[in-house]
Design an enzyme around this catalytic site. Sequence first.
Site, PDB file in Angstrom:
ATOM      1  N   LEU A  17      21.399   9.982  36.183  1.00  0.00           N
ATOM      2  CA  LEU A  17      20.035  10.510  36.073  1.00  0.00           C
ATOM      3  C   LEU A  17      19.948  11.942  36.597  1.00  0.00           C
ATOM      4  O   LEU A  17      18.889  12.560  36.543  1.00  0.00           O
ATOM      5  CB  LEU A  17      19.067   9.609  36.853  1.00  0.00           C
ATOM      6  CG  LEU A  17      18.798   8.244  36.212  1.00  0.00           C
ATOM      7  CD1 LEU A  17      18.039   7.349  37.180  1.00  0.00           C
ATOM      8  CD2 LEU A  17      18.017   8.380  34.910  1.00  0.00           C
ATOM      9  N   LYS A  67      34.322  12.204  44.335  1.00  0.00           N
ATOM     10  CA  LYS A  67      33.748  12.647  45.608  1.00  0.00           C
ATOM     11  C   LYS A  67      34.788  12.848  46.710  1.00  0.00           C
ATOM     12  O   LYS A  67      34.672  13.770  47.523  1.00  0.00           O
ATOM     13  CB  LYS A  67      32.696  11.643  46.095  1.00  0.00           C
ATOM     14  CG  LYS A  67      31.394  11.704  45.314  1.00  0.00           C
ATOM     15  CD  LYS A  67      30.388  10.745  45.925  1.00  0.00           C
ATOM     16  CE  LYS A  67      28.999  10.979  45.394  1.00  0.00           C
ATOM     17  NZ  LYS A  67      27.978  10.174  46.052  1.00  0.00           N
ATOM     18  N   ASN A  88      29.538  15.757  47.209  1.00  0.00           N
ATOM     19  CA  ASN A  88      28.751  15.434  46.011  1.00  0.00           C
ATOM     20  C   ASN A  88      28.208  16.691  45.329  1.00  0.00           C
ATOM     21  O   ASN A  88      27.624  16.612  44.260  1.00  0.00           O
ATOM     22  CB  ASN A  88      27.599  14.454  46.337  1.00  0.00           C
ATOM     23  CG  ASN A  88      26.411  15.144  46.982  1.00  0.00           C
ATOM     24  OD1 ASN A  88      26.558  16.175  47.631  1.00  0.00           O
ATOM     25  ND2 ASN A  88      25.227  14.583  46.804  1.00  0.00           N
TER      26      ASN A  88
END
Length: 283
Positions: A17, A67, A88
């Site tokens: 998203l 990550k 991130n």
Amino acid sequence: METKKLCVIGDPVEHSLSPVIHNAILKETGLPYVYGRVRVRGGETAGFLRRAAAEGYAGFNATMPHKIDLVELVDELDADAQLYQAVNTVVLRDGKMRGCNTDGRGFLQMLLEAGISPEDKTVTVLGAGGAARAVVLKLAQAGARRIFVCNRTRSKAEALAKEFPMQIAPCGFEEQTLQDCALFSDFLVNTTPMGMSGVMARFERLNFLEALPKGAAVCDIIYSPPETMLLARARALGHPTLNGLGMLIYQAIFALEEFTDSKIDAQKVLPAVKTALDEAMKV
Ligand code: ATR
């Protein structure tokens, strides 16, 4: 002004998203950037990093499985990325690659916004994986008095406790343990994927919620579904509940501040972000 590129890299990345959130903020603020998504497989992190600046990227966010790999690949780390040993957000500026981590800050901001201050509080955290690391260590940094980290694999909770041994107490995941921890907690946070859409694993029993003191908040960092079984049960028992949407939004706002080296007024952009997310999560 030239429009610069940003993106999220990951595998899978189709359902991320991040583009929805970042583009809603960019539209609202008028910052000259566009944000896309790029599928980068595990093992291809270094290759993407090498090409990114030449391809016009000012920075990118990273999700699974990049990550941890990025920690060794960037030129410098911010304090949180260093502490969590996970990145991130990568900012590409002046020929340098800077790795940041905005997950913990996003989590804390969500709590504060909901009127929950960790300072001097006792907290139960379920899980000790990657997501738990940012949550637990940020709670410790924010002055939580005691954090019970309950995890099926106890050694992972013990490893986490080494960072702040005075505040973090490693615990198991047995029903009785969860009840004992809940009994003394001001709030509880789930960081395991149990209850997440598309994940089979579920809590077998939620009886530990009954041990929580009256008024203790229950937070699930899962945002899809918006109300997990854990949150539904907590709400039925009369506890304030909070899902992970706020953490998702705030980590993005903080990342965008890093990318653009500017301050973003969260209150101004939140309505647009929520509308865009509602639309995206409907389909
Ligand atoms: P993430 O990056 O999302 O945190 P992770 O690093 O794989 O993912 O961590 C998942 C966490 O959920 C771990 O704490 C895991 O417990 P283990 O360390 O024992 O594996 C926890 N978890 C996942 N499924 C679980 C289950 N069915 N019961 C209990 N804990 C579970």
